[in-house]
Design a protein around this motif. Structure first.
Motif, PDB file in Angstrom:
ATOM      1  N   PRO A   1      14.090  -7.922  45.128  1.00 57.67           N
ATOM      2  CA  PRO A   1      13.783  -8.507  44.047  1.00 57.67           C
ATOM      3  C   PRO A   1      12.419  -9.019  44.111  1.00 57.67           C
ATOM      4  O   PRO A   1      12.124  -9.179  45.306  1.00 57.67           O
ATOM      5  CB  PRO A   1      14.834  -9.349  43.678  1.00 57.67           C
ATOM      6  CG  PRO A   1      15.591  -9.713  45.110  1.00 57.67           C
ATOM      7  CD  PRO A   1      15.607  -8.489  45.627  1.00 57.67           C
ATOM      8  N   SER A   2      11.703  -9.337  43.081  1.00 60.24           N
ATOM      9  CA  SER A   2      10.504  -9.887  43.440  1.00 60.24           C
ATOM     10  C   SER A   2      10.532 -11.409  43.881  1.00 60.24           C
ATOM     11  O   SER A   2      11.726 -12.073  43.399  1.00 60.24           O
ATOM     12  CB  SER A   2       9.640  -9.873  41.981  1.00 60.24           C
ATOM     13  OG  SER A   2      10.150 -10.700  41.095  1.00 60.24           O
TER      14      SER A   2
ATOM     15  N   GLU B   1       9.418 -13.883  42.178  1.00 63.69           N
ATOM     16  CA  GLU B   1       9.843 -14.679  40.881  1.00 63.69           C
ATOM     17  C   GLU B   1      11.201 -14.435  40.561  1.00 63.69           C
ATOM     18  O   GLU B   1      12.121 -15.302  39.992  1.00 63.69           O
ATOM     19  CB  GLU B   1       8.785 -14.087  39.596  1.00 63.69           C
ATOM     20  CG  GLU B   1       7.535 -14.622  39.722  1.00 63.69           C
ATOM     21  CD  GLU B   1       6.847 -14.387  38.531  1.00 63.69           C
ATOM     22  OE1 GLU B   1       7.419 -14.379  37.423  1.00 63.69           O
ATOM     23  OE2 GLU B   1       5.414 -14.283  38.269  1.00 63.69           O
ATOM     24  N   GLN B   2      11.929 -13.180  40.724  1.00 62.94           N
ATOM     25  CA  GLN B   2      13.230 -12.867  40.402  1.00 62.94           C
ATOM     26  C   GLN B   2      14.075 -13.830  41.509  1.00 62.94           C
ATOM     27  O   GLN B   2      15.175 -14.279  40.756  1.00 62.94           O
ATOM     28  CB  GLN B   2      13.612 -11.415  40.713  1.00 62.94           C
ATOM     29  CG  GLN B   2      12.903 -10.651  39.431  1.00 62.94           C
ATOM     30  CD  GLN B   2      13.151  -9.082  39.741  1.00 62.94           C
ATOM     31  OE1 GLN B   2      13.134  -8.670  40.845  1.00 62.94           O
ATOM     32  NE2 GLN B   2      13.328  -8.470  38.545  1.00 62.94           N
TER      33      GLN B   2
ATOM     34  N   ASP C   1      13.678 -17.562  40.093  1.00 65.74           N
ATOM     35  CA  ASP C   1      14.724 -17.806  38.917  1.00 65.74           C
ATOM     36  C   ASP C   1      16.127 -17.960  39.254  1.00 65.74           C
ATOM     37  O   ASP C   1      16.789 -18.702  38.783  1.00 65.74           O
ATOM     38  CB  ASP C   1      14.334 -16.550  37.935  1.00 65.74           C
ATOM     39  CG  ASP C   1      15.050 -16.813  36.783  1.00 65.74           C
ATOM     40  OD1 ASP C   1      14.773 -17.525  35.936  1.00 65.74           O
ATOM     41  OD2 ASP C   1      15.783 -15.745  36.338  1.00 65.74           O
ATOM     42  N   HIS C   2      16.734 -16.929  39.997  1.00 61.87           N
ATOM     43  CA  HIS C   2      18.041 -16.962  40.481  1.00 61.87           C
ATOM     44  C   HIS C   2      18.188 -18.237  41.085  1.00 61.87           C
ATOM     45  O   HIS C   2      19.367 -18.890  40.684  1.00 61.87           O
ATOM     46  CB  HIS C   2      18.409 -15.755  41.345  1.00 61.87           C
ATOM     47  CG  HIS C   2      19.942 -15.888  41.651  1.00 61.87           C
ATOM     48  ND1 HIS C   2      20.187 -16.324  42.980  1.00 61.87           N
ATOM     49  CD2 HIS C   2      21.028 -15.633  40.734  1.00 61.87           C
ATOM     50  CE1 HIS C   2      21.481 -16.246  42.833  1.00 61.87           C
ATOM     51  NE2 HIS C   2      21.906 -15.690  41.903  1.00 61.87           N
TER      52      HIS C   2
END
Length: 731
Positions: free
Chosen positions: A513-514, A516-517, A520-521
């Motif tokens: 995942p990036s 940012e991902q 966010d998590h």
């Protein structure tokens, strides 16, 4: 020529037609996270100013904030990979560069073993979201135990004590400066650092507010630093003797019955064993060792214990000395005895929005040792002082390849000339760095990442160190230019290639995942994942929606999630969830200090370091606006010592230690105590092969050419950069 002029005018006219955009970010040039407003037009930065709507810094920035544009526009900043071919730097495409680096590292490990590769992570890593999140992948792919970082040149003793007492290496104790009534600072200079392990916008205003509300600030340091003008009292202390001063304070608190631990007594183990540890302490002996009078020790102890809230805080000056870890334990003991740990106005803990590091036990200590000297690992890192000797000492396990990430150990580690020698004889070296500096000049390949304004920003580390609970996400100010790569892409690309070479038959892993991902998590599953309080002008506004990256982006000036709050027992990760008062390792090291307390006082000239507000790291020295002005590399010396040694301000002197000597310009000043001399950190840009035009025009000298890699904090292995025995003679 006319056509060139016409083309330039056309570009200017095209630029002028572009819209002006406003961007909100935090400055990345120190720990303070001050909010900035950046106005751009196309690729041009029009202005940088403090963000008055930032709830953390309230519009304050220091000179470094304005210099963000210098870093972005620096013509010396590398933008394409370089390979050294027959002594010449040649451009190379990204895929070929990454393939070559992975192949060389894997080949060395196949021939010489996994620990034949070493790695080093510098302090700019802490400001970089992608690099922070990707570093573990690269470390796992390389699979070596010879990993070091700038932490063991700085705050590692602080973290070690947190691990030994709280069971977690990433639990940083943070001074609640906004609510304290008495602040005792040891070896800290917030006027130059902007607050260190105390992320606080406009730190000097915060210090002044302590006094405005009737509180008191006391500074203890061998130099009357820039911070001294913001405190009620400054006291000189002999370098390396803070442990004895703290022992005197603790002894007097115990003698006068001033202990008031409150709920900490029920949370701590082994309470009955604590007080007897200090039975052999004499305040008179402590005073004789540290140079602070008995009366001052007693008065400070009483004022501290009697204050409604108080905090004892120490930084570089107490970490980078021979009792680095012991100092941090003794400071916590003082805070605990007086009820000032995990209490408003005392030493507290943040509750960061991205809280993965502090949600489970973490850390290790001395589970294995370095090959040459047997120094302990901490958190799976070796002290940085082991790097050069592991490269230079023959035998099984000798380091033959090196990965340097955002670091310059030639200037930042003790005995820099030895580090130069070590890097020069390696089989292979790669630097992930956008400067050709004193360290990367030794590399075979340099992989330059995008600049700080060309990628997203979220301060994972400094939100953990903040004096309030904060969160802020910023999109890139500029799109990354074509053909460039960010740290995340470089590190992931290198790790994937290494893994593929080591395990060619392995199934391809799932795409990562990036950043940012991942962020966010972490926000959604963190402490504010079920709602949060937005603090505005001291009043909380409740929000029932979970904090997510989407929500955080609504707060371009940053989100204030409130003051620090008591965190025990939730932040106790020891097996029995109790505060470990008397860890065996620290009690043993206390014995070392007690033996020295009863010994003779050595009569030696002692060297300490210093930093400057505008240039507190070597990678800031290529900005003309930051390095201009008076010479900052002078040797500070007290008038008494100068007269005794025949030294005169403005004249040259020779300073010598076990590891080498330097020619220095003398500055005689009463701001340094007798018996002490002082040189700054991070300079020395006159080495051959460096391509930093501004820095080379004002190279200065590297104090780490005369600091000693063999002198360390015995317990932790942390570097000793303060309290180096030296001799000085007139040139």
């Amino acid at each position: 020529m006319l056509q060139v002029i016409r083309d330039a005018r056309a570009r200017e006219e095209e630029q002028a037609r572009l819209p002006v955009k406003t961007h909100h970010r935090a400055c990345t040039l120190c720990e303070a996270m001050c909010g900035v407003v950046i106005e751009t037009q196309g690729e041009q930065i029009l202005s940088i100013k403090g963000d008055e709507n930032d709830p953390h810094s309230e519009g304050h920035i220091c000179p470094k904030g304005y210099a963000l544009q210098d870093l972005h526009n620096d013509p010396d900043r590398l933008r394409t990979p370089l390979e050294k071919v027959n002594g010449q730097w040649l451009p190379i495409d990204w895929d070929t560069a990454l393939d070559k680096v992975a192949a060389r590292l894997v080949d060395i490990q196949r021939r010489h073993g996994p620990d034949s590769i070493a790695g080093y992570w510098g302090n700019p890593s802490s400001h970089n979201l992608g690099l922070m999140m990707a570093s573990g992948t690269l470390r796992k792919a390389i699979g070596t135990r010879n990993i070091s970082s700038a932490a063991s040149l700085d705050q590692m003793p602080h973290q070690l004590v947190s691990y030994l007492m709280f069971g977690h290496s990433q639990l940083f104790t943070i001074p609640d400066i906004d609510r304290t009534g008495y602040m005792l600072m040891l070896g800290a200079n917030p006027a130059a650092s902007n607050g260190s392990l105390m992320t606080a916008g406009d730190i000097l205003k915060r210090l002044e507010r302590i006094r405005e509300r009737g509180g008191k600030v006391v500074l203890v340091d061998p130099r009357r630093t820039e911070s001294a003008r913001y405190v009620d009292q400054h006291l000189f202390i002999r370098p390396g003797t803070d442990a004895f001063f703290l022992l005197g304070l603790i002894r007097h608190v115990l003698d006068m019955g001033l202990t008031k631990p409150g709920r900490l007594r029920e949370l701590a183990d082994n309470w009955e064993a604590l007080e007897p540890l200090f039975d052999g302490v004499s305040i008179e002996q402590a005073s004789a060792r540290c140079g602070i009078s008995v009366d001052d020790i007693k008065r400070i102890a009483e004022d501290f214990a009697n204050a409604e809230s108080a905090v004892c805080y120490g930084r570089m000056g107490v970490s980078t000395q021979s009792y680095g870890a012991l100092n941090h334990w003794l400071m916590l003991v003082l805070n605990i005895l007086t009820g000032n740990l995990d209490s408003p106005g005392g030493m507290m803990f943040t509750t960061p929005a991205f809280n993965k590091a502090q949600s489970r036990p973490m850390g290790s200590f001395n589970t294995y040792q370095s090959r040459v000297r047997g120094l302990p690992e901490f958190d799976s890192y070796f002290p940085a002082v082991t790097l050069a000797e592991e490269m230079l000492t023959p035998g099984e396990g000798q380091v033959r390849g090196f990965v340097c990430v955002a670091g310059n150990p030639v200037l930042s580690t003790p005995n820099g000339r030895m580090m130069d020698e070590a890097l020069e004889q390696l089989e292979f070296m790669v630097s992930i760095d956008f400067y050709l500096n004193e360290t990367s000049r030794h590399a075979d390949i340099i992989l330059p990442p995008t600049g700080p304004l060309e990628h997203e920003q979220y301060d994972i580390v400094f939100n953990m160190l903040a004096v309030r609970n904060l969160a802020r996400f910023s999109d890139p100010v500029f799109e990354a230019p074509e053909g460039t790569r960010c740290d995340w892409d470089i590190v992931q690309g290198l790790a994937q290639r290494i893994q593929a070479l080591k395990n060619p038959d392995a199934e391809p892993g799932r795409p990562m995942p990036s950043p940012e991902q991942i962020l966010d998590h972490g926000l959604r599953t963190g402490p504010y994942g079920k709602g949060f309080s937005e603090w505005n002008s001291g009043t909380p506004v409740e929000h029932e929606e979970p904090l997510s990256l989407e929500v955080l982006k609504r707060y371009p000036h940053g989100l204030d999630l409130g003051p620090m709050r008591p965190s025990f027992p939730g932040y106790l990760f020891t097996p029995d969830q109790r505060l470990r008062l008397t860890p065996t390792e620290l009690v043993t090291d206390l014995g070392r200090a007690m033996a020295e307390l009863r010994g003779d006082q050595p009569e030696q000239l002692m060297l300490i370091g210093r930093r400057d507000l505008r240039t507190n790291n070597s990678w800031m020295h290529n900005s003309q606006r930051l390095v201009k002005g008076t010479d900052r590399c002078a040797l500070l010396i007290n008038p008494t010592d100068a007269q005794r040694l025949g030294l005169v301000s403005g004249k040259q002197a020779r300073i010598m230690s076990r590891t080498g000597e330097l020619m220095v310009k003398v500055e005689v000043t009463a701001d340094i105590m007798p018996g002490v001399v002082c040189l700054p950190h991070g300079w020395g840009h006159d080495r051959e092969g460096v391509e930093l035009r501004v820095a080379q025009s004002n190279p200065g000298i590297s104090v780490n050419d005369i600091t000693d890699d063999q002198v360390v904090d015995v317990l932790s292995g942390n570097a000793v950069l303060n309290g180096i025995p030296v001799s000085v003679v007139a040139a």
